[in-house]
Design an enzyme around this catalytic site. Structure first.
Site: not given
Ligand code: GLN
Length: 510
Positions: A80, A155, A179
């Site tokens: 990532k 994400s 994410s």
């Molecule tokens: N959807 C959550 C956010 O937007 C989690 C994102 C993540 O785990 N990086 O903060």
């Protein structure tokens, strides 16, 4: 799909093929790179560098020839784009870091490289990991290989899409509020977010430091074991990292040994391999908002576990809904502090025309950050400001403690693990929630609590729903464990995958 990954679909079969010389690390890397190129429409990768990859693959082959290969030597992996990598760009999906090349490797990257994994490149993600659909990337959305009109989840969307399309064998991801689990669920692959502290955050571009945790995604739970084992452990460069893992302390290969121990235990009871396991099913995870197709797939998985000998126990996690406001105060608060370093002075985007220092910083940040990141910075700055700190930030921290206590009460009194959905629905169409920027936040309701509590959790494929166009879209089962119980989670998921074949489907093959 890469021919090699179709022929050798599990980590073990790929390891054997490499060890027996059926294919070389270089051939494997070339095959994967060809597929990455052919599948560019997925927008899963944001940076590929053939020469850098092939250099690593040749080193893996040389190490095998010299007799120094380890179990992961030659295994193709990708990161990532929030893990900094020497040589490759590290952008966090942001224009702010568009051309940034790190002078060092993140600990996770370093450990996997040391183990002989071959890096295929950097994966698309929401900007600074803020999002649930990979729609907030400066490089455009990544697409779900099951239906390219749909999000892959976020994400770590590129990470899940790349494994689902079998462009690469395994990918790293990060999970601040879901994410790793969300995209794994929406793309039909297996992903684990370990206990906070199990994996070093050094070199992981920060979002919410008290919540951020590195994880890994691969086709099956059994594949994750060696990868997580390699990634995890104490790192002097991250004071929140720890060597601790239940039952085995300071022992190398601890998750591996836990996994093996747990597997041996379950396998020894061949007919009822999960006999006695108490699965807590929180009533709050099955209320309004859960789509019927996801609910039905989770129910079917629970029935399957009962048939394998496990016992279902009703539990309550009463503060589940409050995890949304708690998280969306704490995460933006930490983000606003973490992202203050991007001032256009030291590194990152700098505007081309400005009048003075304040103007330069303001313009650089306005140009470098996308709308979702700006929204979070505004929220975070607000909740930390004088007069509001007690009302919002401190309240959220109190809630965080209560949410963690709910999980601890369940584990202490009622169950060994907790199961439920990962997401309320299957993958949504790209651009679906454009009118309401906070609508996506609600879809995090089943995943945020774990991050607030610091607990480990997994997503494993457990069925299919349908997209608007009628294409099959995967559904994920969430398995949540107590602190440092990753070994047990992996063993349980492995048992489930011995009895089902949801994880064997890859996009376009159902
Ligand atoms: N959807 C959550 C956010 O937007 C989690 C994102 C993540 O785990 N990086 O903060």
């Amino acid at each position: 799909m890469s021919v090699a990954l179709r022929t050798f679909p599990t980590l073990t079969s790929l390891q054997t093929a490499l060890a027996q010389g059926q294919l070389s690390a270089t051939e494997l890397a070339q095959d994967c790179l060809k597929q990455i190129h052919a599948q560019q429409a997925l927008n899963a990768f944001v940076h590929v560098d053939t020469e850098l990859t092939l250099a690593q693959a040749r080193a893996a082959d040389a190490s095998r020839a010299a007799g120094t290969a380890g179990p992961l030597t030659g295994i193709p992996i990708a990161h990532k784009d929030v893990f900094v990598t020497q040589g490759w760009r590290s952008t966090a999906g942001s224009n702010m870091l568009k051309n940034y090349v790190s002078p060092f490797d993140a600990t996770v990257v370093h450990k996997l490289l040391e183990a002989g994994c071959v890096n295929l490149g950097k994966l698309n993600c929401d900007e600074f990991a803020m999002g649930s659909g990979n729609e907030h990337s400066a490089f455009g959305p990544a697409r779900n290989p099951w239906d390219q009109r749909c999000v892959p989840g976020g994400s770590s969307g590129g990470s899940a899409a790349a494994v689902a399309a079998r462009l690469v064998f395994a990918t790293t991801g990060t999970d601040t509020g879901g994410s790793v689990r969300q995209p794994a669920a929406l793309c039909g692959v297996s992903g684990i977010k370990p206990t906070y502290g199990a994996v070093s955050r050094y070199g992981m571009i920060a979002y919410g430091s008290s919540l951020d945790q590195a994880g890994v995604i691969a086709p099956a739970a059994a594949d994750l074991v060696a990868l997580l084992d390699t990634m995890s452990g104490f790192d002097v460069r991250d004071a929140t990292s720890t060597e601790q893992c239940r039952g085995v302390t300071n022992a190398p290969g601890r998750i591996q040994s836990e996994f093996k121990k747990a597997s041996a235990h379950y396998l020894s009871q061949a007919t009822l391999p999960l006999k006695g396991l108490r699965i807590g099913v929180p009533s709050e995870y099955f209320g309004v908002g859960l789509s019927p197709e996801v609910g039905a797939a989770i129910e079917a998985a629970l029935v399957q576990f009962e048939q394998l000998g496990a016992q279902r126990v009703s539990i309550s996690l009463p503060r589940t809904r409050l995890s949304i406001p708690a998280y969306y105060v704490i995460a933006p608060a930490e983000a606003s502090s973490n992202l203050s370093r991007y001032d256009g002075v030291r590194y990152g985007h700098r505007t081309s025309s400005y009048t003075d220092l304040a103007d330069m910083t303001g313009r650089s940040r306005a140009e470098g950050f996308g709308p979702e990141v700006q929204r979070r910075i505004l929220v975070g700055t607000y909740v930390l400001s004088h007069g509001y700190y007690d009302a919002y930030y401190l309240q959220a921290q109190r809630l965080r403690r209560m949410i963690a206590d709910d999980f601890q009460a369940a584990f202490a009194q009622k169950c060994d693990v907790i199961m439920g959905p990962v997401t309320p629905t299957v993958a949504k169409p790209i651009g679906g929630n454009q009118d309401d920027p906070t609508a996506d936040w609600l879809a995090d309701v089943y995943t945020l609590g774990l991050n607030l509590a610091g607990l480990p959790g997994m997503s494993v494929p457990c069925g299919f729903g349908k997209s608007a166009a009628g294409n099959p879209l995967p559904i994920g089962l969430q398995i949540i464990g107590d602190y440092f119980d990753e070994g047990r989670l992996l063993a349980i998921a492995h048992q489930y995958q011995l009895a089902t074949d949801w994880h064997q489907h890859s996009a376009g093959q159902v």
